[in-house]
Write a protein that holds these residues in place. Structure first.
Motif, PDB file in Angstrom:
ATOM      1  N   GLU A  83      44.350 -99.701  10.551  1.00 58.55           N
ATOM      2  CA  GLU A  83      43.315-100.389  10.900  1.00 58.55           C
ATOM      3  C   GLU A  83      42.807-100.307  12.516  1.00 58.55           C
ATOM      4  N   ALA A  84      43.732 -99.776  13.200  1.00 64.41           N
ATOM      5  CA  ALA A  84      43.369 -99.642  14.644  1.00 64.41           C
ATOM      6  C   ALA A  84      42.547 -98.385  14.636  1.00 64.41           C
ATOM      7  N   LYS A  85      42.759 -97.267  13.842  1.00 61.25           N
ATOM      8  CA  LYS A  85      42.043 -96.116  13.751  1.00 61.25           C
ATOM      9  C   LYS A  85      40.696 -96.630  13.337  1.00 61.25           C
ATOM     10  N   ALA A  86      40.535 -97.230  12.260  1.00 58.20           N
ATOM     11  CA  ALA A  86      39.187 -97.592  11.655  1.00 58.20           C
ATOM     12  C   ALA A  86      38.243 -98.305  12.628  1.00 58.20           C
ATOM     13  N   ALA A  87      38.846 -99.381  13.437  1.00 53.87           N
ATOM     14  CA  ALA A  87      38.204-100.072  14.409  1.00 53.87           C
ATOM     15  C   ALA A  87      37.533 -99.130  15.413  1.00 53.87           C
ATOM     16  N   HIS A  93      30.528 -95.405  15.459  1.00 51.08           N
ATOM     17  CA  HIS A  93      29.492 -95.040  14.569  1.00 51.08           C
ATOM     18  C   HIS A  93      28.890 -96.045  13.760  1.00 51.08           C
ATOM     19  N   HIS A  94      29.057 -97.389  14.240  1.00 51.62           N
ATOM     20  CA  HIS A  94      28.620 -98.391  13.565  1.00 51.62           C
ATOM     21  C   HIS A  94      26.818 -98.707  13.582  1.00 51.62           C
ATOM     22  N   ALA A 133      33.060-104.113   6.357  1.00 54.12           N
ATOM     23  CA  ALA A 133      32.048-103.502   7.198  1.00 54.12           C
ATOM     24  C   ALA A 133      32.700-102.424   8.265  1.00 54.12           C
ATOM     25  N   ILE A 134      33.980-102.698   8.623  1.00 54.68           N
ATOM     26  CA  ILE A 134      34.687-101.765   9.468  1.00 54.68           C
ATOM     27  C   ILE A 134      34.865-100.349   8.514  1.00 54.68           C
ATOM     28  N   GLU A 135      35.452-100.748   7.365  1.00 52.77           N
ATOM     29  CA  GLU A 135      35.686 -99.269   6.494  1.00 52.77           C
ATOM     30  C   GLU A 135      34.375 -98.552   6.457  1.00 52.77           C
ATOM     31  N   ALA A 136      33.121 -99.211   5.987  1.00 49.43           N
ATOM     32  CA  ALA A 136      31.911 -98.534   5.887  1.00 49.43           C
ATOM     33  C   ALA A 136      31.407 -97.824   7.168  1.00 49.43           C
ATOM     34  N   ASN A 140      34.844 -92.817   6.535  1.00 50.21           N
ATOM     35  CA  ASN A 140      36.051 -91.820   6.259  1.00 50.21           C
ATOM     36  C   ASN A 140      36.492 -92.340   4.861  1.00 50.21           C
ATOM     37  N   PRO A 141      36.067 -91.611   3.906  1.00 51.23           N
ATOM     38  CA  PRO A 141      36.503 -91.911   2.328  1.00 51.23           C
ATOM     39  C   PRO A 141      37.915 -92.167   2.266  1.00 51.23           C
ATOM     40  N   PHE A 142      38.745 -91.039   2.939  1.00 48.96           N
ATOM     41  CA  PHE A 142      40.441 -91.169   2.608  1.00 48.96           C
ATOM     42  C   PHE A 142      40.888 -92.390   3.279  1.00 48.96           C
ATOM     43  N   LEU A 143      40.280 -92.565   4.657  1.00 52.03           N
ATOM     44  CA  LEU A 143      40.978 -93.724   5.307  1.00 52.03           C
ATOM     45  C   LEU A 143      40.443 -94.921   4.575  1.00 52.03           C
TER      46      LEU A 143
END
Length: 229
Positions: A83-87, A93-94, A133-136, A140-143
């Motif tokens: 989650e830290a990497k995703a944020a 990129h958002h 929203a963070i995932e999108a 990164n589809p693997f993440l």
């Protein structure tokens, strides 16, 4: 929707929201009657739930798995990495629009939480929207796949805070800080804010789990044992 998928979604939701507690025995005959489907879809659903780690086979049937202190710690170790990497990626990129909307709803979170139980559903819906929203935005589809698996189990732990209004209010503020860091395109702050949020959530989850264990051990032997749903 296929009967097996419907049975799976129903049972999964009941496990995640605590309606089916850890230790509950899920027997095919009883569940097929309760859900209004044949035994084959129930069997398929139980296989999927076992793959998710939400049920495990026992001598009498399938039992809803417990969440131990070690499980909680291990899950949060993984959550922090993911989650830290995703944020941080989301901050880089958002698009602003989704996060602007989530920010406005988080500003209203204190009012929702003041309502008690009726406000929890809308509040957790905001948290789920933030996760999505963070995932999108991370892109990164693997993440994303790893995050979805972790969030499935996190939902079981999240309900431990349902009866702690102080922690819920603090968590709402922590989520708001994460959103504001993403909107500011500050990847380091977004990652750090996520780390702080997860650290505090872990502390609360472990304390609540300890209270639950203490309560369980105070029950008489007749009160313990597998429950049948």
């Amino acid at each position: 929707m296929r009967a097996g998928d419907r049975a799976y979604r129903t049972l999964r939701a009941e496990i995640l929201d605590g309606s089916l507690e850890p230790g509950t025995l899920l027997q095919e005959v009883e569940q097929s009657t309760r859900l209004g489907v044949s035994r084959t879809p129930v069997r398929e659903a139980l296989r999927q739930l076992a793959a998710d780690g939400l049920v495990a086979a026992s001598g009498r049937g399938n039992v809803v798995t417990a969440v131990s202190r070690d499980d909680i710690v291990s899950l949060y170790e993984l959550r922090e990495a993911l989650e830290a990497k995703a944020a941080a990626l989301a901050a880089q990129h958002h698009d602003d629009a989704p996060f602007d909307g989530i920010r406005e709803r988080l500003l209203d979170a204190p009012r929702l939480l003041e309502q008690g139980e009726p406000g929890l559903g809308p509040y957790f819906a905001i948290v789920d929207e933030l996760d999505e929203a963070i995932e999108a935005a991370a892109g990164n589809p693997f993440l994303g796949a790893a995050l979805r698996n972790v969030q499935l189990h996190s939902a079981r732990i999240r309900r431990l805070s349902r009866h702690n209004p102080e922690r819920l209010r603090a968590a709402a503020g922590e989520h708001l800080l994460i959103v504001e860091a993403i909107l500011a395109r500050d990847a380091e702050l977004a990652s750090h804010a996520t780390h702080v949020h997860l650290h505090r959530s872990l502390t609360n989850a472990l304390a609540t789990a300890s209270e639950a264990v203490d309560a369980a051990t105070s029950e008489s032997p007749a009160d313990r044992g597998p429950k049948v749903a």
